[in-house]
Design an enzyme around this catalytic site. Structure first.
Site, PDB file in Angstrom:
ATOM      1  N   CYS A  95      -8.033   3.717  -6.895  1.00 39.67           N
ATOM      2  CA  CYS A  95      -8.614   2.816  -7.551  1.00 39.67           C
ATOM      3  C   CYS A  95      -9.965   3.360  -7.996  1.00 39.67           C
ATOM      4  CB  CYS A  95      -8.537   1.255  -7.322  1.00 39.67           C
ATOM      5  SG  CYS A  95      -8.293   0.359  -8.904  1.00 39.67           S
TER       6      CYS A  95
ATOM      7  N   HIS B 244      -3.410   0.141  -5.752  1.00 37.88           N
ATOM      8  CA  HIS B 244      -3.843  -0.374  -4.286  1.00 37.88           C
ATOM      9  C   HIS B 244      -2.739  -0.213  -3.248  1.00 37.88           C
ATOM     10  CE1 HIS B 244      -8.051  -2.270  -4.742  1.00 37.88           C
ATOM     11  NE2 HIS B 244      -7.586  -2.019  -6.260  1.00 37.88           N
TER      12      HIS B 244
ATOM     13  N   GLU C 237      -2.836   0.095  -0.199  1.00 42.69           N
ATOM     14  CA  GLU C 237      -3.190  -0.735   1.055  1.00 42.69           C
ATOM     15  C   GLU C 237      -2.738  -2.119   0.855  1.00 42.69           C
ATOM     16  OE1 GLU C 237      -5.358  -0.053  -1.296  1.00 42.69           O
ATOM     17  OE2 GLU C 237      -6.877  -1.733  -1.446  1.00 42.69           O
TER      18      GLU C 237
END
Ligand code: GLN
Length: 198
Positions: free
Chosen positions: A88, A181, A183
């Site tokens: 990002c 994202h 994660e």
């Protein structure tokens, strides 16, 4: 290539920790058994073998990269082949050209893509999608938060996943970028792929 002949715990992954979503990245690598540390200074950077630039606010990160004196050493490490994964805002910072950025916003020009900031419009500022990633055998849950869009790719850049018509995961040499994202997905496979593939 990293991770071939060394024990996982001997490989140090640095996560840029000036601003943004760095903690979850660190946790994913720790879950995978790697030594993952937060990087805030050139001395921290010197100790790591691979590097992640997280999501957040790329204009703020750009300023903090300058004030922390990390910008030049990170640029040198990337040129020398350190594997780096930008997600990002991290992708924005690694791209060759930023559209709709701030005039004074810096980028490492490490991957030959043009990205447009906040390109998915107000209504769908944030959205989630199942995407297919080359070399993963089932789909990956991708969370997009005020995501940048890759608007063009150079011929040396490999497109690794699409969402609709857009490339959302790409790689050139030691540099991998995602416009989402990873994660936040509760899924370690993309972090593993990064360590395998670059
Ligand atoms: N819109 C942010 C930027 O331009 C990126 C958003 C994110 O990292 N989730 O920096």
């Amino acid at each position: 290539m990293i991770g071939v002949s060394r024990k996982k715990s001997a490989i140090k992954i640095g996560v840029l920790a000036l601003q943004g979503a760095f903690e979850r990245h660190q946790k994913v690598f720790q879950k995978l058994g790697f030594d993952a540390v937060q990087v805030r200074t050139p001395a921290d950077l010197a100790k790591v073998d691979a590097f992640v630039m997280p999501g957040g606010e790329s204009t703020t990160m750009s300023q903090l990269l300058e004030s922390s004196e990390l910008f030049d050493p990170i640029g040198r490490r990337i040129k020398n082949g350190m594997p780096v994964f930008g997600t990002c805002a991290g992708m924005i910072l690694l791209s060759k050209k930023i559209l709709d950025g701030r005039e004074d916003q810096l980028s490492f020009e490490a991957i030959d893509i043009d990205v447009q900031r906040n390109a998915y419009g107000r209504q769908i500022d944030s959205f989630e999608a199942e995407i297919e990633i080359d070399s993963l055998d089932s789909s990956f849950h991708a969370v997009f938060i005020r995501a940048p869009r890759i608007v063009s790719l150079g011929s040396e850049v490999h497109a690794l996943a699409y969402c609709g018509d857009d490339v959302v995961l790409a790689q050139q040499d030691n540099v991998m970028v995602a416009s989402f994202h990873p994660e936040l997905a509760n899924d370690v496979r993309l972090h593993e792929l990064f360590l395998r593939g670059v």
